[in-house]
Design an enzyme around this catalytic site. Structure first.
Site, PDB file in Angstrom:
ATOM      1  N   VAL A  44       0.842  -1.202   0.000  1.00  0.00           N
ATOM      2  CA  VAL A  44       0.000   0.000   0.000  1.00  0.00           C
ATOM      3  C   VAL A  44       0.872   1.245   0.000  1.00  0.00           C
ATOM      4  CG1 VAL A  44      -1.726   1.291   1.305  1.00  0.00           C
ATOM      5  CG2 VAL A  44      -1.928  -1.185   1.068  1.00  0.00           C
ATOM      6  N   VAL A  46       1.461   4.072   1.741  1.00  0.00           N
ATOM      7  CA  VAL A  46       1.157   5.482   1.965  1.00  0.00           C
ATOM      8  C   VAL A  46       1.134   5.827   3.457  1.00  0.00           C
ATOM      9  CG1 VAL A  46      -0.104   5.791  -0.172  1.00  0.00           C
ATOM     10  CG2 VAL A  46      -1.332   5.061   1.878  1.00  0.00           C
ATOM     11  N   LYS A  77       8.110  15.083  13.301  1.00  0.00           N
ATOM     12  CA  LYS A  77       6.693  15.399  13.497  1.00  0.00           C
ATOM     13  C   LYS A  77       6.445  15.714  14.971  1.00  0.00           C
ATOM     14  CE  LYS A  77       2.273  12.947  13.739  1.00  0.00           C
ATOM     15  NZ  LYS A  77       1.588  11.657  13.494  1.00  0.00           N
ATOM     16  N   PRO A  97      -0.638  18.433  20.122  1.00  0.00           N
ATOM     17  CA  PRO A  97       0.815  18.245  20.165  1.00  0.00           C
ATOM     18  C   PRO A  97       1.184  16.902  20.783  1.00  0.00           C
ATOM     19  CG  PRO A  97       0.128  19.749  21.900  1.00  0.00           C
ATOM     20  CD  PRO A  97      -1.104  19.412  21.112  1.00  0.00           C
TER      21      PRO A  97
END
Length: 511
Positions: A44, A46, A77, A97
């Site tokens: 897949v 992604v 991130k 956050p």
């Protein structure tokens, strides 16, 4: 328990192989690992968002953070920014956050935040933490002098899923002794008690093992094909059943790289926007019952802008749900074979990691011990899936949007998971707390619920803060310290792209 066979590659298969092989190498258990995959079936590919757990996973399997960032076009991130989820009006946005609220183990700051002009000042995320400000400023959660896997703020990664699987494969075979077997499984042979004896390949080879890890993706070749374990749909709760994705190049080499996932609400779903080193990954998750495929693609192209005219899209069907059991006999499903839901809050790779922690750390040494481990595993992961579905639904059910059928239908009580309404009734008068959950280790703990509830202006009517002077003083001190940390980090933290460039050029301090 001498041989573990992982069937299927991709991120799930190679993470599973690496985790078990690294644990066997560390403990000297003598367990060998083989991974069987077809060279004709694409992955897949992604799943680009991770949780902070990935830092521990990479360290456990012996991968350098520097090598990982370089090999996988990875970026750092610090959370997610939700745009348009509350009322859809201009300025509608909030952060979830990765840092917990300040002093979370000592005090709940939510009532104190609400008591500050009824919450009309700073947002909840800005009041109790500094990470949202770093994201707004495009600043990194660490500096080039920080050791690998350490930083001044909690962080995870965005990554190129295809390159990640390749890096894991190379590491597994070159450094961890995993045997890579390429071939198509055409038959699965079982013993009298139903255990899998071996998988038979198209050329007649038979790969035998004691434990089989099903990482065959949506095909669920073993857990579904062999054992027929039922699939429990959650489409009545989470309506999204399609996603279209595209890879968007940056306009300029020095364009800022967002250090958070951007999730922007649409008429019938939402768009993710993830910044990697060389490109952005952008995709539209939507409900085909509320919009057409053509309209969804048009919305995605409008979001991307003129650059989308030259880009193709990839379509992914989302059959939201999970298996009623994940471990059956000597087979355990990990990754998409275990379940799949929309990628809101990026739980897919985390579930693979959590599954492999449970398997590798407690690998049964005998067949007799396996049934008890399987029962514990099934109970734990049924609970995890229930809580994940509930937490994702929370983002939809407390919306103030009534502008389309999609948002109106999501807010209907009939689509709410069991127990969520009860918790919401409690949370109107009591801040989410650890006691509100039945498991000590929740995948989404109470701070995550607080960030979403208060970010979306959930109508909370907590009793006035009448705490002892010591608690009020503590709250005031924590909020003031958070303000100082925010100012200090904004002054000295590097731009996200600048840090990634330095990592690629010089590397981080090895641990």
């Amino acid at each position: 328990m001498n041989t573990v066979i992982v069937v299927g590659g991709g991120s799930a298969g190679w993470l599973a192989a690496c985790r078990i092989a690294a644990q066997a190498k560390r403990t000297g258990s003598g367990v060998t690992v083989k991974l069987v995959e077809s060279d004709r079936i694409p992955t897949v590919g992604v799943g680009e968002g991770t949780w902070p757990t990935m830092r521990n996973t990479l360290a456990k399997i012996g991968i350098s953070e520097t090598d990982f960032i370089r090999s996988c076009d990875a970026s750092l991130k610090q959370g997610a920014r939700f745009v348009g989820w509350t009322d859809g009006l201009p300025g509608d946005a909030y952060y979830h956050p990765l840092n917990p609220p300040a002093g979370a183990s000592e005090i709940d700051l939510a009532p104190h935040w609400l008591g500050r002009s009824d919450g009309s000042g700073a947002s909840f995320a800005d009041c109790v933490d500094y990470q949202a400000a770093l994201c707004d400023a495009g600043l990194a959660p660490k500096t080039i002098t920080a050791p690998e896997y350490a930083g001044h703020a909690n962080y995870a990664y965005h990554l190129d899923a295809g390159k990640f699987a390749t890096m894991l494969r190379d590491h597994a075979t070159a450094s961890l002794g995993v045997e890579h077997v390429i071939g198509d499984v055409t038959r699965v042979n079982q013993s009298d008690n139903g255990d899998i004896l071996d998988v038979e390949l198209h050329d007649g080879r038979r790969i035998a093992g004691d434990l089989f890890v099903d990482c065959t993706g949506f095909a669920a070749l073993l857990i579904g094909g062999v054992y027929g374990v039922p699939f429990k749909s959650c489409r009545d709760v989470l309506f999204a059943d399609r996603a279209i994705a595209m890879q968007v190049p940056y306009d300029r080499e020095d364009d800022p790289i967002a250090c958070h996932t951007i999730s922007t609400a649409q008429d019938a779903g939402w768009i993710w926007d993830i910044g990697l080193w060389t490109r952005r990954g952008v995709g539209h998750v939507y409900s085909s019952a509320h919009t057409s495929d053509d309209a969804a693609e048009a919305a995605l192209r409008r979001y991307v802008g003129p650059a989308a005219d030259a880009l193709s899209v990839r379509t992914i069907n989302i059959d939201g749900g999970y298996r009623e059991r994940f471990w059956q006999n000597n087979c355990v499903a990990v990754g998409l074979s275990a379940g799949f839901i929309e990628p809101l809050e990026a739980s897919a790779l985390m579930l693979i990691e959590t599954s492999m922690d449970a398997i590798a750390d407690r690998l049964p040494r005998t067949r007799a011990a396996m049934d008890m481990v399987a029962r514990q595993f099934n109970e734990t992961f049924r609970h995890h899936w229930l809580r994940i579905v509930e937490f994702l639904k929370l983002h939809y059910v407390i919306t103030h949007r009534t502008d389309t059928d999609f948002w109106r239908d999501n807010a209907a009580a009939a689509s709410m998971p069991d127990g969520l309404q009860e918790r919401l009734d409690l949370w109107r008068h009591h801040s989410p707390a650890p006691q509100d959950f039945s498991h000590a280790r929740e995948v989404f703990s109470w701070p995550s619920y607080q960030y979403v509830l208060h970010g979306m202006r959930f109508a909370s009517h907590y009793p006035p803060v009448g705490a002892a002077a010591s608690e009020a003083t503590m709250a005031t001190g924590l909020i003031a310290r958070n303000d100082r940390l925010r100012a200090d980090l904004i002054a000295r933290a590097p731009r996200h792209r600048d840090l990634l460039r330095s990592v690629r050029e010089y590397g981080l301090q090895r641990v």
